[in-house]
Design an enzyme around this catalytic site. Sequence first.
Site, PDB file in Angstrom:
ATOM      1  N   ASN A 167      21.030  39.727  33.951  1.00 37.40           N
ATOM      2  CA  ASN A 167      21.164  40.328  35.342  1.00 37.40           C
ATOM      3  C   ASN A 167      19.717  41.691  34.653  1.00 37.40           C
ATOM      4  O   ASN A 167      20.516  42.497  33.810  1.00 37.40           O
ATOM      5  CB  ASN A 167      21.773  40.830  35.876  1.00 37.40           C
ATOM      6  CG  ASN A 167      22.442  39.428  36.914  1.00 37.40           C
ATOM      7  OD1 ASN A 167      21.880  38.225  37.029  1.00 37.40           O
ATOM      8  ND2 ASN A 167      23.596  39.410  37.341  1.00 37.40           N
ATOM      9  N   ASP A 224      34.106  39.090  30.138  1.00 34.93           N
ATOM     10  CA  ASP A 224      33.807  39.936  31.464  1.00 34.93           C
ATOM     11  C   ASP A 224      35.620  40.242  32.585  1.00 34.93           C
ATOM     12  O   ASP A 224      36.316  39.381  32.285  1.00 34.93           O
ATOM     13  CB  ASP A 224      33.341  38.917  32.366  1.00 34.93           C
ATOM     14  CG  ASP A 224      32.561  39.940  33.681  1.00 34.93           C
ATOM     15  OD1 ASP A 224      31.309  40.101  33.256  1.00 34.93           O
ATOM     16  OD2 ASP A 224      33.155  40.262  34.649  1.00 34.93           O
ATOM     17  N   CYS A 273      27.582  55.901  28.273  1.00 31.77           N
ATOM     18  CA  CYS A 273      27.589  54.755  28.662  1.00 31.77           C
ATOM     19  C   CYS A 273      28.558  53.780  28.114  1.00 31.77           C
ATOM     20  O   CYS A 273      29.176  53.519  27.655  1.00 31.77           O
ATOM     21  CB  CYS A 273      25.897  53.665  27.930  1.00 31.77           C
ATOM     22  SG  CYS A 273      26.176  52.039  28.374  1.00 31.77           S
ATOM     23  N   HIS A 298      23.142  43.645  28.328  1.00 28.49           N
ATOM     24  CA  HIS A 298      24.398  42.444  28.192  1.00 28.49           C
ATOM     25  C   HIS A 298      23.746  40.955  28.695  1.00 28.49           C
ATOM     26  O   HIS A 298      23.366  40.728  30.144  1.00 28.49           O
ATOM     27  CB  HIS A 298      25.674  43.109  28.383  1.00 28.49           C
ATOM     28  CG  HIS A 298      25.247  43.250  30.344  1.00 28.49           C
ATOM     29  ND1 HIS A 298      25.326  44.384  30.455  1.00 28.49           N
ATOM     30  CD2 HIS A 298      25.792  42.006  31.506  1.00 28.49           C
ATOM     31  CE1 HIS A 298      24.813  44.561  32.476  1.00 28.49           C
ATOM     32  NE2 HIS A 298      24.979  42.858  32.971  1.00 28.49           N
TER      33      HIS A 298
HETATM   34  P1  5GP Z   1      25.705  43.240  35.645  1.00 33.31           P
HETATM   35  O1  5GP Z   1      25.579  42.602  36.961  1.00 33.31           O
HETATM   36  O2  5GP Z   1      25.096  44.763  35.498  1.00 33.31           O
HETATM   37  O3  5GP Z   1      24.200  41.794  35.308  1.00 33.31           O
HETATM   38  O4  5GP Z   1      27.183  42.947  34.934  1.00 33.31           O
HETATM   39  C1  5GP Z   1      28.128  43.683  34.407  1.00 33.31           C
HETATM   40  C2  5GP Z   1      29.619  42.653  34.695  1.00 33.31           C
HETATM   41  O5  5GP Z   1      29.757  43.933  34.022  1.00 33.31           O
HETATM   42  C3  5GP Z   1      29.745  42.127  35.070  1.00 33.31           C
HETATM   43  O6  5GP Z   1      30.267  40.988  35.402  1.00 33.31           O
HETATM   44  C4  5GP Z   1      31.692  43.183  35.191  1.00 33.31           C
HETATM   45  O7  5GP Z   1      32.349  42.071  36.053  1.00 33.31           O
HETATM   46  C5  5GP Z   1      31.224  43.764  34.168  1.00 33.31           C
HETATM   47  N1  5GP Z   1      32.165  44.636  33.434  1.00 33.31           N
HETATM   48  C6  5GP Z   1      32.096  46.145  34.287  1.00 33.31           C
HETATM   49  N2  5GP Z   1      32.859  47.215  33.755  1.00 33.31           N
HETATM   50  C7  5GP Z   1      33.325  46.325  32.812  1.00 33.31           C
HETATM   51  C8  5GP Z   1      34.434  47.034  32.048  1.00 33.31           C
HETATM   52  O8  5GP Z   1      34.702  48.355  31.990  1.00 33.31           O
HETATM   53  N3  5GP Z   1      35.173  45.707  31.186  1.00 33.31           N
HETATM   54  C9  5GP Z   1      34.747  44.364  30.999  1.00 33.31           C
HETATM   55  N4  5GP Z   1      35.408  44.167  30.057  1.00 33.31           N
HETATM   56  N5  5GP Z   1      34.259  43.568  31.925  1.00 33.31           N
HETATM   57  C10 5GP Z   1      33.639  44.739  32.869  1.00 33.31           C
HETATM   58 ZN    ZN Z   2      25.778  51.797  26.182  1.00 36.86          ZN
END
Ligand code: 5GP
Ligand code: ZN
Length: 118
Positions: free
Chosen positions: A92, A32, A6, A105
Amino acid sequence: MHDPNCIFCKIAAGQIPSKKVYEDEDLYAFHDIAPWAPVHFLIIPKQHIASMAQVGAQHEALLGRIMALAPRLALEQGCNPYPEGGFRIVVNTGAEGGQEVQHLHVHVMGGPRPWLKG
Ligand code: 5GP
Ligand code: ZN
């Protein structure tokens, strides 16, 4: 407690770099990587919980801590004060909920409009 595959478990453990906003024993918050808004950070539990769909009564205190922390961090990170300012909290959940990373998150977004999305 931790899923070795993860990405957010690895971020919380410091194994993948991130721009830290806050950390304590149970929670980690970081910017983010692809912000939608002038302020956009994520608050996660260090414990691996895949999504809101797995949350139950045993997580009430943890979720309460995340929600109580959000307003403080939002102001610290540059969101303008309520009511003219404010912020948006998004969680989400699942494919149809638009969840891409399978570790719970809480998105906190704010700052002056317009935003990239939303
Ligand atoms: P979800 O679509 O799952 O609600 O949001 C995942 C969020 O995690 C997205 O806004 C994406 O930009 C962010 N994200 C994904 N991978 C990484 C990462 O490696 N580092 C950071 N800081 N944010 C991430
Ligand atoms: Zn995890």
